[in-house]
Design a protein around this motif. Structure first.
Motif, PDB file in Angstrom:
ATOM      1  N   ASP A  85      38.647  44.207  30.598  1.00 53.11           N
ATOM      2  CA  ASP A  85      37.270  43.683  30.608  1.00 53.11           C
ATOM      3  C   ASP A  85      37.231  42.180  30.900  1.00 53.11           C
ATOM      4  O   ASP A  85      36.266  41.497  30.566  1.00 53.11           O
ATOM      5  N   HIS A  86      38.257  41.669  31.576  1.00 48.98           N
ATOM      6  CA  HIS A  86      38.329  40.213  31.787  1.00 48.98           C
ATOM      7  C   HIS A  86      37.171  39.712  32.648  1.00 48.98           C
ATOM      8  O   HIS A  86      36.803  40.341  33.648  1.00 48.98           O
ATOM      9  N   SER A  87      36.613  38.558  32.263  1.00 47.64           N
ATOM     10  CA  SER A  87      35.428  38.011  32.934  1.00 47.64           C
ATOM     11  C   SER A  87      35.727  37.463  34.330  1.00 47.64           C
ATOM     12  O   SER A  87      34.796  37.169  35.074  1.00 47.64           O
ATOM     13  N   SER A  88      36.976  37.332  34.724  1.00 49.19           N
ATOM     14  CA  SER A  88      37.285  36.878  36.089  1.00 49.19           C
ATOM     15  C   SER A  88      37.268  38.033  37.085  1.00 49.19           C
ATOM     16  O   SER A  88      37.422  37.803  38.282  1.00 49.19           O
ATOM     17  N   PHE A  89      37.069  39.261  36.611  1.00 48.78           N
ATOM     18  CA  PHE A  89      37.063  40.409  37.523  1.00 48.78           C
ATOM     19  C   PHE A  89      35.644  40.667  38.030  1.00 48.78           C
ATOM     20  O   PHE A  89      34.705  40.846  37.225  1.00 48.78           O
ATOM     21  N   ALA A  90      35.476  40.732  39.343  1.00 46.50           N
ATOM     22  CA  ALA A  90      34.155  41.022  39.929  1.00 46.50           C
ATOM     23  C   ALA A  90      33.597  42.324  39.364  1.00 46.50           C
ATOM     24  O   ALA A  90      32.388  42.435  39.131  1.00 46.50           O
ATOM     25  N   ALA A  91      34.470  43.294  39.119  1.00 51.02           N
ATOM     26  CA  ALA A  91      34.036  44.609  38.620  1.00 51.02           C
ATOM     27  C   ALA A  91      33.312  44.516  37.277  1.00 51.02           C
ATOM     28  O   ALA A  91      32.589  45.446  36.902  1.00 51.02           O
ATOM     29  N   GLN A 120      37.033  36.046  27.903  1.00 51.57           N
ATOM     30  CA  GLN A 120      35.961  35.164  28.368  1.00 51.57           C
ATOM     31  C   GLN A 120      36.424  33.986  29.203  1.00 51.57           C
ATOM     32  O   GLN A 120      35.597  33.197  29.665  1.00 51.57           O
ATOM     33  N   ILE A 121      37.729  33.822  29.399  1.00 45.24           N
ATOM     34  CA  ILE A 121      38.188  32.641  30.131  1.00 45.24           C
ATOM     35  C   ILE A 121      39.423  32.966  30.967  1.00 45.24           C
ATOM     36  O   ILE A 121      40.321  33.671  30.505  1.00 45.24           O
TER      37      ILE A 121
END
Ligand code: VGL
Ligand code: ZN
Length: 211
Positions: free
Chosen positions: A59-65, A119-120
């Protein structure tokens, strides 16, 4: 500079040489796997070898998905600043997050994982992308009295670049071994990164000078 490989207090810092950054991977860097034999030969020249491993939760926030309507390589404003949205890559414990199978990893003293907070993002081996949350690597190097680093890995213009400039800002000597790195090169990012590294006192070298 040219004796970077001989000095006992110089570590070889090998950035993100993982399947997802190699051809066939989720965020493949063109020719990324070509550095593996060079890096393996270089390892014998350094008494301290350190690996980094990009290591994201799914669920990393750097993933466009994980952003509705977003596509990979778009920019997003995060709480800590601008962030490229990447294809899903280097998910913790996945095959893509594993080191390239030909990379020698057994002789590393330390493996530093980064990008594990949802989140980072964390490009640099030293700080997350808020540019202040430390990974602990600077303290490790200082305690071991390592004052200089030779940098290799993927990608020249992201994780290698941010590791290099942060190392300089922290007072380490840094030599980039150019032929043991490959770039993503988004919108001129490689040229920008190379200029900034030169300006910040990163020495440029080549594996032939060390082998
Ligand atoms: C990297 C983009 C996203 C890198 C890691 O290793 O350069 N780039 N995550
Ligand atoms: Zn990443």
């Amino acid at each position: 500079m040219s004796n970077a490989g001989q000095s006992a207090d110089t570590a070889l810092l090998m950035i993100d040489i993982q399947n997802d950054f190699c051809p066939g991977g989720a965020l493949a860097v063109s020719d990324g796997d070509a550095i593996v034999p060079i890096v393996n030969r270089l390892q014998a020249r350094f008494s301290t070898r350190i690996l980094t491993q990009d290591w994201h939760p799914v669920d990393h926030s750097s993933f466009a998905a994980n952003h509705q309507g977003a596509a990979p390589f778009q920019m997003r404003t995060m709480a800590y600043g601008q962030q490229v949205l990447w294809p899903t890559h280097c998910v913790q414990a996945s095959q893509g997050a594993a080191f390239h199978s030909d990379l020698i990893t057994d002789s590393a003293d330390l493996i530093i994982r980064k990008g594990f907070r949802p989140q980072i993002d964390s490009y640099s081996a030293f700080f997350e992308n808020d540019r202040q949350t430390p990974t602990g690597l600077a303290g490790y190097l200082r305690e071991r009295k390592i004052g200089a680093l030779a940098l290799v890995g993927l990608a020249t213009d992201y994780c290698v670049y941010y590791s290099a400039i942060d190392a300089r800002a922290l007072g380490f000597e840094v030599t980039l071994i150019e032929d043991a790195c490959r770039a993503i090169d988004l919108d001129g990012s490689l040229a920008t990164a190379m200029d900034d590294m030169r300006e910040k006192g990163v020495s440029l070298s080549d594996s032939h000078a060390l082998l």
